[in-house]
Design a protein around this motif. Sequence first.
Motif, PDB file in Angstrom:
ATOM      1  N   LEU A 149      38.701  29.451  36.492  1.00  0.00           N
ATOM      2  CA  LEU A 149      39.777  29.030  36.293  1.00  0.00           C
ATOM      3  C   LEU A 149      40.370  29.403  35.161  1.00  0.00           C
ATOM      4  O   LEU A 149      41.427  29.861  34.962  1.00  0.00           O
ATOM      5  N   LEU A 150      39.600  29.244  33.941  1.00  0.00           N
ATOM      6  CA  LEU A 150      40.161  29.273  32.718  1.00  0.00           C
ATOM      7  C   LEU A 150      40.359  30.819  32.328  1.00  0.00           C
ATOM      8  O   LEU A 150      41.371  31.163  31.691  1.00  0.00           O
ATOM      9  N   ASP A 151      39.448  31.566  32.815  1.00  0.00           N
ATOM     10  CA  ASP A 151      39.478  32.853  32.687  1.00  0.00           C
ATOM     11  C   ASP A 151      40.553  33.661  33.439  1.00  0.00           C
ATOM     12  O   ASP A 151      41.494  34.581  33.068  1.00  0.00           O
ATOM     13  N   LEU A 152      41.110  33.230  34.482  1.00  0.00           N
ATOM     14  CA  LEU A 152      42.086  33.843  35.567  1.00  0.00           C
ATOM     15  C   LEU A 152      43.395  33.301  34.747  1.00  0.00           C
ATOM     16  O   LEU A 152      44.326  34.059  34.813  1.00  0.00           O
ATOM     17  N   TYR A 153      43.452  31.949  34.350  1.00  0.00           N
ATOM     18  CA  TYR A 153      44.395  31.520  33.881  1.00  0.00           C
ATOM     19  C   TYR A 153      44.866  32.367  32.364  1.00  0.00           C
ATOM     20  O   TYR A 153      46.055  32.630  32.122  1.00  0.00           O
ATOM     21  N   GLU A 154      43.993  32.728  31.692  1.00  0.00           N
ATOM     22  CA  GLU A 154      44.045  33.450  30.428  1.00  0.00           C
ATOM     23  C   GLU A 154      44.519  34.660  30.776  1.00  0.00           C
ATOM     24  O   GLU A 154      45.373  35.339  30.084  1.00  0.00           O
ATOM     25  N   ARG A 155      44.172  35.269  31.951  1.00  0.00           N
ATOM     26  CA  ARG A 155      44.672  36.597  32.258  1.00  0.00           C
ATOM     27  C   ARG A 155      46.135  36.454  32.585  1.00  0.00           C
ATOM     28  O   ARG A 155      46.921  37.430  32.257  1.00  0.00           O
ATOM     29  N   LEU A 156      46.437  35.438  33.301  1.00  0.00           N
ATOM     30  CA  LEU A 156      48.130  35.414  33.526  1.00  0.00           C
ATOM     31  C   LEU A 156      48.871  35.134  32.333  1.00  0.00           C
ATOM     32  O   LEU A 156      49.817  35.689  32.392  1.00  0.00           O
ATOM     33  N   LYS A 157      48.165  34.563  31.498  1.00  0.00           N
ATOM     34  CA  LYS A 157      48.962  34.246  30.140  1.00  0.00           C
ATOM     35  C   LYS A 157      49.328  35.497  29.434  1.00  0.00           C
ATOM     36  O   LYS A 157      50.046  35.765  28.706  1.00  0.00           O
ATOM     37  N   LYS A 158      48.283  36.747  29.544  1.00  0.00           N
ATOM     38  CA  LYS A 158      48.376  37.837  29.117  1.00  0.00           C
ATOM     39  C   LYS A 158      49.565  38.794  29.592  1.00  0.00           C
ATOM     40  O   LYS A 158      49.535  40.026  29.352  1.00  0.00           O
ATOM     41  N   GLY A 159      49.976  38.209  30.777  1.00  0.00           N
ATOM     42  CA  GLY A 159      50.779  39.111  31.484  1.00  0.00           C
ATOM     43  C   GLY A 159      50.301  39.936  32.597  1.00  0.00           C
ATOM     44  O   GLY A 159      50.953  40.868  33.258  1.00  0.00           O
ATOM     45  N   MET A 160      49.198  39.861  32.936  1.00  0.00           N
ATOM     46  CA  MET A 160      48.480  40.418  33.803  1.00  0.00           C
ATOM     47  C   MET A 160      48.300  39.822  35.214  1.00  0.00           C
ATOM     48  O   MET A 160      48.294  38.517  35.404  1.00  0.00           O
ATOM     49  N   ASP A 161      48.327  40.551  36.463  1.00  0.00           N
ATOM     50  CA  ASP A 161      48.287  40.083  37.595  1.00  0.00           C
ATOM     51  C   ASP A 161      46.804  39.463  37.981  1.00  0.00           C
ATOM     52  O   ASP A 161      45.791  39.909  37.373  1.00  0.00           O
ATOM     53  N   VAL A 162      46.772  38.444  38.824  1.00  0.00           N
ATOM     54  CA  VAL A 162      45.804  37.938  39.421  1.00  0.00           C
ATOM     55  C   VAL A 162      45.949  38.153  41.151  1.00  0.00           C
ATOM     56  O   VAL A 162      46.684  37.672  41.637  1.00  0.00           O
ATOM     57  N   THR A 163      44.891  38.782  41.670  1.00  0.00           N
ATOM     58  CA  THR A 163      44.882  38.859  43.049  1.00  0.00           C
ATOM     59  C   THR A 163      43.472  38.441  43.643  1.00  0.00           C
ATOM     60  O   THR A 163      42.837  38.045  42.765  1.00  0.00           O
ATOM     61  N   GLU A 164      43.278  38.830  44.834  1.00  0.00           N
ATOM     62  CA  GLU A 164      42.105  38.231  45.381  1.00  0.00           C
ATOM     63  C   GLU A 164      40.707  39.107  44.780  1.00  0.00           C
ATOM     64  O   GLU A 164      39.621  38.527  44.407  1.00  0.00           O
ATOM     65  N   GLY A 165      41.158  40.343  44.278  1.00  0.00           N
ATOM     66  CA  GLY A 165      39.881  41.093  43.775  1.00  0.00           C
ATOM     67  C   GLY A 165      39.608  40.549  42.212  1.00  0.00           C
ATOM     68  O   GLY A 165      38.542  40.487  42.130  1.00  0.00           O
ATOM     69  N   GLU A 166      40.530  39.968  41.639  1.00  0.00           N
ATOM     70  CA  GLU A 166      40.525  39.535  40.258  1.00  0.00           C
ATOM     71  C   GLU A 166      39.754  38.231  40.501  1.00  0.00           C
ATOM     72  O   GLU A 166      38.809  37.429  39.844  1.00  0.00           O
ATOM     73  N   VAL A 167      39.948  37.311  41.565  1.00  0.00           N
ATOM     74  CA  VAL A 167      39.419  36.242  41.762  1.00  0.00           C
ATOM     75  C   VAL A 167      38.021  36.368  42.212  1.00  0.00           C
ATOM     76  O   VAL A 167      37.045  35.499  41.482  1.00  0.00           O
ATOM     77  N   ASP A 168      37.496  37.188  43.071  1.00  0.00           N
ATOM     78  CA  ASP A 168      36.252  37.562  43.568  1.00  0.00           C
ATOM     79  C   ASP A 168      35.334  38.051  42.292  1.00  0.00           C
ATOM     80  O   ASP A 168      34.406  37.766  41.972  1.00  0.00           O
ATOM     81  N   GLY A 169      36.180  39.062  41.215  1.00  0.00           N
ATOM     82  CA  GLY A 169      35.347  39.413  40.316  1.00  0.00           C
ATOM     83  C   GLY A 169      35.129  38.187  39.311  1.00  0.00           C
ATOM     84  O   GLY A 169      33.923  38.288  38.734  1.00  0.00           O
ATOM     85  N   ALA A 170      35.951  37.243  38.904  1.00  0.00           N
ATOM     86  CA  ALA A 170      35.883  36.118  38.155  1.00  0.00           C
ATOM     87  C   ALA A 170      34.425  35.356  38.850  1.00  0.00           C
ATOM     88  O   ALA A 170      33.707  34.994  37.904  1.00  0.00           O
ATOM     89  N   ILE A 171      34.592  35.103  40.004  1.00  0.00           N
ATOM     90  CA  ILE A 171      33.390  34.342  40.692  1.00  0.00           C
ATOM     91  C   ILE A 171      31.987  34.942  40.534  1.00  0.00           C
ATOM     92  O   ILE A 171      31.185  34.467  39.907  1.00  0.00           O
ATOM     93  N   ARG A 172      32.402  36.609  40.603  1.00  0.00           N
ATOM     94  CA  ARG A 172      30.979  37.072  40.646  1.00  0.00           C
ATOM     95  C   ARG A 172      30.375  37.188  39.027  1.00  0.00           C
ATOM     96  O   ARG A 172      29.277  37.125  39.030  1.00  0.00           O
ATOM     97  N   MET A 173      31.418  37.167  38.084  1.00  0.00           N
ATOM     98  CA  MET A 173      30.875  37.246  36.805  1.00  0.00           C
ATOM     99  C   MET A 173      30.334  35.966  36.279  1.00  0.00           C
ATOM    100  O   MET A 173      29.181  35.624  35.573  1.00  0.00           O
ATOM    101  N   ALA A 174      30.777  34.896  36.987  1.00  0.00           N
ATOM    102  CA  ALA A 174      30.619  33.535  36.864  1.00  0.00           C
ATOM    103  C   ALA A 174      28.898  33.234  37.339  1.00  0.00           C
ATOM    104  O   ALA A 174      28.092  32.637  36.690  1.00  0.00           O
ATOM    105  N   ASN A 175      28.696  34.000  38.314  1.00  0.00           N
ATOM    106  CA  ASN A 175      27.368  33.866  39.029  1.00  0.00           C
ATOM    107  C   ASN A 175      26.413  34.651  38.362  1.00  0.00           C
ATOM    108  O   ASN A 175      25.203  34.594  38.630  1.00  0.00           O
TER     109      ASN A 175
END
Length: 346
Positions: free
Chosen positions: A76-102
């Motif tokens: 959640l904090l990683d994706l939020y930081e991405r949004l703060k930097k002006g980058m998009d969040v899509t299902e791909g980024e969500v799945d990627g963040a989950i994958r990296m956390a695991n």
Amino acid sequence: MAKNQTSTKPSKSSPDKNNATILEFDDNHLLAQLVGEHDRYLARIEQGLDVSVVSRGNKMAVSGSNTAKAAARTVLLDLYERLKKGMDVTEGEVDGAIRMANDAPAEDGSRGSVSGENGLIVTKRRRITPRSTNQGVYVNSLRTHELVFGLGPAGTGKTYLAVANAVAMLIENKVDRLILARPAVEAGEKLGFLPGDMRDKIDPYLRPLYDALYDMLPAEEVVKRLENGEIEVAALAFMRGRTLSNAAIILDEAQNTTPVQMKMLLTRMGENSRMAVTGDLSQIDLPLGMRSGLHEAVEILKGVKGVDFINFGESDVVRHPLVTRIVRAYGEHDREKQLALKSRKS
């Protein structure tokens, strides 16, 4: 509901009396993008990490095991930081963040991030970040090694990231040319039966490379750079006899090269050139009994200074989740066949 506000202060987290981890965010507009339409991104996080997430105002309560809560907090904090930097969040980024956390942490103890600057590739149409820890290692290797082999199944991003990195190098004037090559090997289809001249017959084999280019650059710029020779997309056979200096070179589908073809291309590298070789050794379409040039190169070049090998697996597949399951099922089938062969021989 807290008032909308933009702040550079980090989001807060703390355990509550019910053993849930509480996350507090400082921008409700970004928070709405984080949870997704109808909370669909939260649902993916809950399913992927086996947690429960309740959103109220500018706070989230995350419940689950301690390990799962820690992973969800990271996501959640990683994706939020991405949004703060002006980058998009899509299902791909969500799945990627989950994958990296695991994922297991890298050798230096760090984990990948979909918001991190280290793995960020900036092209004219996209800002691309790794979606698995292995992808992050791969991007770093492309930047630090003269020759990189990306090995693994389809859907792991090995070709896409190699093209993105090469396009970024071209934009930044680190190289003068971008050369994309593929062997035109018949995979069940016969070239002779395709209509048109030789280029018309070969172009369908090169289409995935064109698709990647159009993802990175405006269409008119791709056409212009193709016309003036700054970008070249060609069948591997056209590389013979050339010296490729000041160039970013990518050989895709390298498992379908012969040993002679592989050696030919590897020895084309000239001054200030970088090369990425990508392929899947489980998908060889060469005639039966012919040795793959990629397989031989992996054996010969391991340990050679300036050469790096990145091995992708089923867990690195970043396409539709069904693709991951398909790749895993085929992998299990192949392993069962190998075991059956060994048992018959013994």
